[in-house]
Enzyme design. Structure first.
Site, PDB file in Angstrom:
ATOM      1  N   ASP A   8     -85.150  41.952  62.398  1.00 54.62           N
ATOM      2  CA  ASP A   8     -84.487  41.217  61.335  1.00 54.62           C
ATOM      3  C   ASP A   8     -85.265  39.890  61.195  1.00 54.62           C
ATOM      4  OD1 ASP A   8     -82.361  40.106  59.676  1.00 54.62           O
ATOM      5  OD2 ASP A   8     -81.827  38.942  61.463  1.00 54.62           O
ATOM      6  N   ASP A  10     -84.029  36.424  59.171  1.00 52.99           N
ATOM      7  CA  ASP A  10     -83.218  35.194  59.270  1.00 52.99           C
ATOM      8  C   ASP A  10     -82.364  35.213  60.531  1.00 52.99           C
ATOM      9  OD1 ASP A  10     -83.365  33.599  56.589  1.00 52.99           O
ATOM     10  OD2 ASP A  10     -83.334  35.711  56.033  1.00 52.99           O
TER      11      ASP A  10
HETATM   12  O1  M1P Z   1     -81.302  38.083  56.288  1.00 49.63           O
HETATM   13  C1  M1P Z   1     -80.023  37.654  56.609  1.00 49.63           C
HETATM   14  C2  M1P Z   1     -79.302  37.092  55.415  1.00 49.63           C
HETATM   15  O2  M1P Z   1     -79.973  35.919  54.976  1.00 49.63           O
HETATM   16  C3  M1P Z   1     -79.359  35.262  53.938  1.00 49.63           C
HETATM   17  O3  M1P Z   1     -78.050  34.903  54.335  1.00 49.63           O
HETATM   18  P1  M1P Z   1     -77.428  33.435  54.136  1.00 49.63           P
HETATM   19  O4  M1P Z   1     -78.019  32.873  52.901  1.00 49.63           O
HETATM   20  O5  M1P Z   1     -75.961  33.692  54.084  1.00 49.63           O
HETATM   21  O6  M1P Z   1     -77.800  32.632  55.352  1.00 49.63           O
HETATM   22  C4  M1P Z   1     -79.227  36.174  52.740  1.00 49.63           C
HETATM   23  O7  M1P Z   1     -80.503  36.405  52.217  1.00 49.63           O
HETATM   24  C5  M1P Z   1     -78.570  37.474  53.129  1.00 49.63           C
HETATM   25  O8  M1P Z   1     -78.631  38.371  52.056  1.00 49.63           O
HETATM   26  C6  M1P Z   1     -79.267  38.090  54.283  1.00 49.63           C
HETATM   27  O9  M1P Z   1     -78.576  39.243  54.689  1.00 49.63           O
END
Ligand code: M1P
Length: 250
Positions: A8, A10
């Site tokens: 993953d 983020d």
């Molecule tokens: O990749 C994880 C998530 O990152 C973002 O989440 P948030 O903006 O809530 O921190 C979004 O791009 C979300 O779609 C994605 O799952």
């Protein structure tokens, strides 16, 4: 036997929506050049390119974006699966944003991506400190998890998950990161997979892939992490057994 690594992005390779740490980027790029790596993100490719250098994206074997509704290999689309979301579902998301008790809004509240929607009460234009304020508030109020529960009761053909700090991803049922396993198994039925993610708990967007891996084979490994630093430390145990032994002893 092929050993494949899935990550993953983020919260796992970067802080949410932030560029990758430069020292970790150097380490991770080397890892990508020496191991078969796929990225599996809820984000779309343009956002991933803001966070990761071209060298990392190019040395990965492939990038599953939009919760695996898209696959990119060598910069080319392998597939893109789109979906037309019904009007009443979009209205339900709009009223979630309107009715929330959270006091601030920054714009771009419903984002349309390939095969998915992303909804955020504060909006995707929020900056880092505003994100953190909402994240802390949501942790106390549990706004997102309460909405997810109500949403899937009403729209039973859809899934909703909290992938990051401020938003909820909405996909048609089954259109989640577990598609990455199904796709990889077509070419590598005997592949052994290790998956790193920060949202592996039920309701998190890494959960469906973690669950599918656990059900597919006891040889796959699922590595829940809370930050890129934890991912880095775990990768050190793979690339340098001596550091690994030291970390395990401490
Ligand atoms: O990749 C994880 C998530 O990152 C973002 O989440 P948030 O903006 O809530 O921190 C979004 O791009 C979300 O779609 C994605 O799952």
């Amino acid at each position: 036997m092929n050993h494949i690594y899935l990550f993953d992005v983020d919260g796992t390779l970067t802080e949410p929506r932030q560029p990758i740490d430069p020292d970790f980027a150097r380490f991770f790029e080397r890892f990508c050049r020496t191991h078969p790596v796929y990225l599996v993100s809820g984000s779309d490719l343009p956002k991933l390119k803001e966070q990761l250098p071209t060298s990392i994206i190019a040395s990965a074997q492939g990038v599953f974006s939009c919760s695996a509704a898209e696959l990119w290999v060598d910069g080319k689309t392998i597939y893109q699966l789109d979906h037309q979301f019904p009007k009443d579902l979009i209205e339900a998301l709009e009223s979630f944003v309107e009715m929330s008790q959270y006091p601030r809004r920054f714009g771009n509240h419903i984002e349309y991506r390939t095969g998915m929607l992303n909804v955020s009460v504060i909006g995707r234009n929020a900056q880092k400190s505003d994100r953190q304020s909402y994240f802390a508030w949501d942790r106390q109020e549990e706004e997102r998890s309460a909405f997810i529960k109500r949403f899937i009761e009403t729209f039973s053909d859809y899934e909703a998950s909290a992938g990051g700090e401020i938003s909820i991803d909405i996909v048609p049922k089954g259109w989640n990161k577990s598609r990455a396993l199904a796709v990889l198994k077509q070419d590598m039925p005997d592949g052994i997979i290790t998956f790193f993610g920060d949202r592996m708990q039920p309701g998190g967007n890494d959960y469906p892939l973690a669950k599918a891996l656990r059900e597919d084979s006891p040889l796959h490994r699922v590595m829940p992490v809370e930050s890129f630093n934890e991912t880095w430390a775990l990768l050190n145990t793979i690339t340098s057994p001596r550091i690994g032994a030291l970390l395990q002893a401490s």
